[in-house]
Design a protein around this motif. Structure first.
Motif: not given
Ligand code: ADE
Ligand code: ZN
Length: 327
Positions: A16-35, A44-53
């Motif tokens: 779930p996006p909320a879980l990912v956002a929470a874990k990233a904040a906890e660990r100082g992981i940059d998630v700029t542009g992920l949400f 926006s397409d298959f390539t950017s989907f795999l990158a987001a994954y």
């Protein structure tokens, strides 16, 4: 509620996006542009989907993280009537995050056991190689997978960017899994056409194809799928979200089914595609004309195509009766 059986869900893709956002904040992981603005995943397409994954996968770092992720997904699925789920895991994603595969796999297996204890849903694991990491990485990942066969590990497969390489390039990796006794599935006929499904069948002894829906482009191939009893793990919500088909009216699920191909319903990467097993079954009713009896038959076909052992199937069959569907 119709009892549901899922054969195709990527564990990191279920985060779930909320879980990912929470874990990233906890660990100082940059998630700029992920949400996106609505808090969903941005792509926006298959390539950017795999990158987001890949970025989502990178926030999970410990056995506990993966146990919590798997348990949460199965608990949510159980609430939607799912009785059995095969989750795809990726030794390459664990390696790239610097997590020991034993921790990754052990955490996921622990999460599945927790979900079964608490919610009665049965979960099994299918390690996958990732096509876009190349044939050499695939052989290494296959070796890792067969060296760590927990009882929950029931099969082996390939996902990733279908536009890279040919199925035959990955035959050595699949041979390692076959030698270890694991039945096979492989993504094909999703972003590439019918020719890739055919090339997969010719090069790899798969029992199932992940997606496979673009087989519809080739009537001979559709006849072959039906005759050989190859099962398609269809994920219509994923297909429409990724633009494989423009809308549900254009999706070949009903045509494949009418042609005698065994089709099943799965969610693929549910929050990425704003879907779930309940939504996939509802879509099939709304757009593909499936009755409750059809949906129950689809669940039953999925259970027969599952890679778990016969004793587990026998236990689950009793939960697929029409009476169970009414409750
Ligand atoms: N739909 C998909 N196709 C290929 N690889 C994937 N990995 C996760 N979801 C996938
Ligand atoms: Zn998939």
């Amino acid at each position: 509620m119709i009892p549901k059986v899922e054969l195709h869900c990527h564990v990191e893709g279920a985060a779930p996006p909320a879980l990912v956002a929470a874990k990233a904040a906890e660990r100082g992981i940059d998630v700029t542009g992920l949400f996106d603005a609505a808090g969903g995943y941005a792509w926006s397409d298959f390539t950017s989907f795999l990158a987001a994954y890949d970025r989502v996968a990178a926030v999970f770092r410990s056995a506990e993280d993966f146990a919590d992720l798997a348990a949460a997904y199965l608990a949510a699925s159980a609430a939607e009537g799912v009785i059995y789920t095969e989750v795809f895991v990726s030794p390459d994603h664990a390696r790239r995050q610097g997590i020991a595969y034993t921790d990754y796999l052990g955490g996921i297996a622990e999460g599945l056991r927790r979900a079964e204890r608490e919610h009665g849903i049965v979960g099994r694991i299918i390690p996958l190689i990732e096509r876009h990491f190349g044939p050499e990485a695939a052989v290494a990942a296959a070796r890792t997978a067969v060296e760590h066969l927990l009882p929950e590990v029931v099969g082996f497969g390939m996902a990733g960017d279908e536009r890279m390489g040919m199925p035959a390039d990955f035959a050595p990796a699949f041979a390692i899994a076959t030698e270890a006794g694991l039945p096979l599935t492989c993504h094909a006929g999703e972003v590439c056409g019918a020719e890739m499904v055919r090339a997969t069948l010719d090069a790899i002894p798969v029992r199932r194809i992940g997606h496979g829906v673009r087989a519809i482009e080739d009537p001979d191939l559709v006849r072959r799928l039906a005759a050989e009893g190859v099962v398609l793990e269809c994920c219509p919500g994923s297909n429409v979200a990724l633009g494989v088909f423009p809308d549900f009216a254009s999706h070949p699920f009903p045509a494949l089914r009418a042609a005698g191909v065994t089709v099943t319903l799965s969610s693929d990467d549910p929050p990425f595609f704003h879907t779930s097993m309940a939504r996939e079954y509802a879509l099939a009713a709304e757009h593909f004309g499936c009755t409750d009896a059809d949906l129950l038959a689809i669940s039953s076909a999925a259970l027969e195509a599952a890679f778990c052992d016969e004793a587990t199937k026998a236990r689950l069959r009793s939960r697929l009766s029409p009476a169970a569907a009414i409750i």
